[in-house]
Design an enzyme around this catalytic site. Sequence first.
Site, PDB file in Angstrom:
ATOM      1  N   LYS A  80       0.844  -1.202   0.000  1.00  0.00           N
ATOM      2  CA  LYS A  80       0.000   0.000   0.000  1.00  0.00           C
ATOM      3  C   LYS A  80       0.879   1.252   0.000  1.00  0.00           C
ATOM      4  O   LYS A  80       2.010   1.200   0.485  1.00  0.00           O
ATOM      5  CB  LYS A  80      -0.867   0.018   1.267  1.00  0.00           C
ATOM      6  CG  LYS A  80      -2.028  -0.938   1.262  1.00  0.00           C
ATOM      7  CD  LYS A  80      -2.819  -0.818   2.560  1.00  0.00           C
ATOM      8  CE  LYS A  80      -3.983  -1.797   2.582  1.00  0.00           C
ATOM      9  NZ  LYS A  80      -4.994  -1.556   1.549  1.00  0.00           N
ATOM     10  N   ASP A 113      -7.668  -3.008  10.506  1.00  0.00           N
ATOM     11  CA  ASP A 113      -8.150  -3.998   9.535  1.00  0.00           C
ATOM     12  C   ASP A 113      -8.601  -5.302  10.219  1.00  0.00           C
ATOM     13  O   ASP A 113      -8.967  -6.266   9.548  1.00  0.00           O
ATOM     14  CB  ASP A 113      -7.056  -4.277   8.489  1.00  0.00           C
ATOM     15  CG  ASP A 113      -7.632  -4.700   7.149  1.00  0.00           C
ATOM     16  OD1 ASP A 113      -8.827  -4.430   6.905  1.00  0.00           O
ATOM     17  OD2 ASP A 113      -6.896  -5.314   6.350  1.00  0.00           O
ATOM     18  N   ASP A 118      -2.909  -7.502  -1.741  1.00  0.00           N
ATOM     19  CA  ASP A 118      -3.655  -6.588  -0.874  1.00  0.00           C
ATOM     20  C   ASP A 118      -5.134  -6.990  -0.780  1.00  0.00           C
ATOM     21  O   ASP A 118      -5.865  -6.441   0.041  1.00  0.00           O
ATOM     22  CB  ASP A 118      -3.497  -5.153  -1.393  1.00  0.00           C
ATOM     23  CG  ASP A 118      -3.848  -4.104  -0.353  1.00  0.00           C
ATOM     24  OD1 ASP A 118      -4.019  -4.485   0.830  1.00  0.00           O
ATOM     25  OD2 ASP A 118      -3.959  -2.929  -0.713  1.00  0.00           O
ATOM     26  N   GLU A 147      -6.414  -9.473   0.648  1.00  0.00           N
ATOM     27  CA  GLU A 147      -6.104 -10.594   1.526  1.00  0.00           C
ATOM     28  C   GLU A 147      -7.280 -11.000   2.419  1.00  0.00           C
ATOM     29  O   GLU A 147      -7.356 -12.145   2.857  1.00  0.00           O
ATOM     30  CB  GLU A 147      -4.885 -10.262   2.393  1.00  0.00           C
ATOM     31  CG  GLU A 147      -5.161  -9.428   3.661  1.00  0.00           C
ATOM     32  CD  GLU A 147      -5.737  -8.050   3.375  1.00  0.00           C
ATOM     33  OE1 GLU A 147      -5.554  -7.550   2.258  1.00  0.00           O
ATOM     34  OE2 GLU A 147      -6.391  -7.484   4.278  1.00  0.00           O
ATOM     35  N   ARG A 192     -10.432 -11.488   1.828  1.00  0.00           N
ATOM     36  CA  ARG A 192     -11.257 -12.572   1.272  1.00  0.00           C
ATOM     37  C   ARG A 192     -10.547 -13.916   1.371  1.00  0.00           C
ATOM     38  O   ARG A 192     -11.184 -14.963   1.429  1.00  0.00           O
ATOM     39  CB  ARG A 192     -11.651 -12.223  -0.167  1.00  0.00           C
ATOM     40  CG  ARG A 192     -10.479 -12.018  -1.082  1.00  0.00           C
ATOM     41  CD  ARG A 192     -10.850 -11.236  -2.345  1.00  0.00           C
ATOM     42  NE  ARG A 192     -10.932  -9.799  -2.115  1.00  0.00           N
ATOM     43  CZ  ARG A 192     -11.252  -8.895  -3.045  1.00  0.00           C
ATOM     44  NH1 ARG A 192     -11.540  -9.287  -4.275  1.00  0.00           N
ATOM     45  NH2 ARG A 192     -11.300  -7.622  -2.755  1.00  0.00           N
TER      46      ARG A 192
HETATM   47  N1  BES Z   1      -8.250  -3.661   4.261  1.00  0.00           N
HETATM   48  C1  BES Z   1      -8.343  -3.258   2.913  1.00  0.00           C
HETATM   49  C2  BES Z   1      -9.614  -2.470   2.596  1.00  0.00           C
HETATM   50  C3  BES Z   1      -9.663  -1.086   3.149  1.00  0.00           C
HETATM   51  C4  BES Z   1      -8.904  -0.073   2.575  1.00  0.00           C
HETATM   52  C5  BES Z   1     -10.504  -0.793   4.178  1.00  0.00           C
HETATM   53  C6  BES Z   1      -8.988   1.203   3.088  1.00  0.00           C
HETATM   54  C7  BES Z   1     -10.596   0.504   4.668  1.00  0.00           C
HETATM   55  C8  BES Z   1      -9.831   1.500   4.140  1.00  0.00           C
HETATM   56  C9  BES Z   1      -8.324  -4.484   2.008  1.00  0.00           C
HETATM   57  O1  BES Z   1      -7.543  -5.535   2.441  1.00  0.00           O
HETATM   58  C10 BES Z   1      -7.786  -4.042   0.694  1.00  0.00           C
HETATM   59  O2  BES Z   1      -6.655  -3.678   0.653  1.00  0.00           O
HETATM   60  N2  BES Z   1      -8.618  -4.092  -0.321  1.00  0.00           N
HETATM   61  C11 BES Z   1      -8.230  -3.665  -1.616  1.00  0.00           C
HETATM   62  C12 BES Z   1      -8.782  -4.660  -2.611  1.00  0.00           C
HETATM   63  C13 BES Z   1      -8.243  -4.482  -3.989  1.00  0.00           C
HETATM   64  C14 BES Z   1      -6.796  -4.849  -4.035  1.00  0.00           C
HETATM   65  C15 BES Z   1      -9.043  -5.351  -4.937  1.00  0.00           C
HETATM   66  C16 BES Z   1      -8.809  -2.280  -1.848  1.00  0.00           C
HETATM   67  O3  BES Z   1      -9.917  -1.999  -1.411  1.00  0.00           O
HETATM   68  O4  BES Z   1      -8.107  -1.456  -2.434  1.00  0.00           O
HETATM   69 ZN    ZN Z   2      -7.266  -5.692   4.431  1.00  0.00          ZN
HETATM   70 MN    MN Z   3      -5.540  -5.385   1.847  1.00  0.00          MN
END
Ligand code: BES
Ligand code: ZN
Ligand code: MN
Length: 505
Positions: free
Chosen positions: A280, A291, A350, A352, A354
């Site tokens: 990230k 998270d 990222d 992860e 799921r």
């Molecule tokens: N934990 C994050 C989702 C998240 C991001 C929650 C910001 C709250 C604030 C999750 O693990 C994630 O990184 N999701 C990605 C998925 C993508 C790679 C398909 C996302 O939402 O960018």
């Molecule tokens: Zn996450």
């Molecule tokens: Mn993630």
Amino acid sequence: MEFSVQTANPAKAETACLVLPVYKDSELLPCVAKLDDASERLIGQLLERGDFDAALGNVQLIPFAPGLGAERLLLVGLGAREKCQEAAFLKALDAAMTALVKLPIDDASVAFTDVVLERDTAWKARKTLEAAERALYRFDQFKSQPAPKATLTALHLIVTDNAEVESAQYGARVGTAIGQGINFTRTLGNLPGNVCTPRYLAEQAETLGQASKGALSVEILDEEALEALGAGALLSVGRGSVEPSRLIVMRYQGAEEADEAPHVLIGKGITFDTGGISLKPGEGMDEMKFDMGGAAGVFGTVKAVLEIKPKINAVFIVAAAENMPDGAATKPGDIVKTLKGLTVEVLNTDAEGRLVLCDALTYAERFTPASVIDIATLTGAAIVALGHHATGLLSNDDDLALDVLEAGDGAWDRAWQLPLWDEYQEQLDSNFADLANIGGRPAGTITAACFLSRFAEHFPWAHLDIAGTAWHSGKQKGATGRPVGLLTQYLLDRETDAQIEIGVK
Ligand code: BES
Ligand code: ZN
Ligand code: MN
């Protein structure tokens, strides 16, 4: 917080502080009017002279209350009568409780159940205690000089009608339990990633189990057990971390029939999400300590359930791992085998959440559940779609979706449904494995749920995406405790012979 329910004339209530809600430009509520009569129209005059503006959320302390049993009064503005529905009522409650806990007092009497809403006395009592518990919350264990603790320990609810005492008591009991559950969730969320690890979460489960006097049995699956089981997706997430992953299983047996099908709650417990090799950006990454908000919500609900003791069976599962990049970390393009046997091409490390949840969903099959709800800070796209007010809901069962929406409305911890249509599923097609773990930019929240749906074929299932609702950013940064209200309400609603209902009149 201790509580009692009283039907005494508020003018006679012997208390350190009497809290009185007041509409703007409208008649006084019945119990406030009684007090006004007994105090030479103290409140009426303050309003007439413009010394108290009853705008929504305004509070004013009257430090002396001659002729009354109370040592002080706290006036709380409800705003315009015609606009005073749930949201306004709760805002006024929060303002009152925030002011109350700052006073050097140990008890207070509140007269909020008189406010006219399309909700019953039990609901208003419940929200009052919930607000009080939340207002008492502090997270200062890492400050060298913590702020002085609040002294308030007891709240007396003044109700007008004798017939409402019992429901006010029940509501207050539930509100206290939910408020304490919310605060537990907030603490787990607020704890830094170097303290709150998967093993720390497992310890919390053990502690809850030990304190439960047999009501909660706890089983922790370590990496060896998960390997033996074949939970390759869950394990793939923690590969790059020195913190070992855990699957935490807590079973609550409250139903009269031991074999009654349980309701299962599953929480995403990523104790820190760097994104892994699909790292990230640095800005705001600290917030990825939240998270594990889904897991924290499950823990808070366990706490509330142990307190309320509904006659249901429930299983609480937390899938815990830390998502880090190192030489052993899962890489984009790696293919992992899930507990179900399906293979997944990890196109983005990222995505992860799921991966840990899919194995937890398969694990849940062994309980032949009546329903399964997973709770996860799953997608940034949920924030884009719904902002910070509604939790995202997706489900493979319309009846369950309705039950969850109703629980959210009842608890005023609301969710909003998004479609889980088959048309979205093909976004997860992979050239090399059974499915990919990402579905491209469009409809990110929906494709994440589509992924999970492949592992939820054998039970009614709902997914709550709490990415926008689990914590606040900015100056007020901190976990909110959502969706403990919704989840606890959902479980209480499953009790077939509940003694007293809480909710809409
Ligand atoms: N934990 C994050 C989702 C998240 C991001 C929650 C910001 C709250 C604030 C999750 O693990 C994630 O990184 N999701 C990605 C998925 C993508 C790679 C398909 C996302 O939402 O960018
Ligand atoms: Zn996450
Ligand atoms: Mn993630």
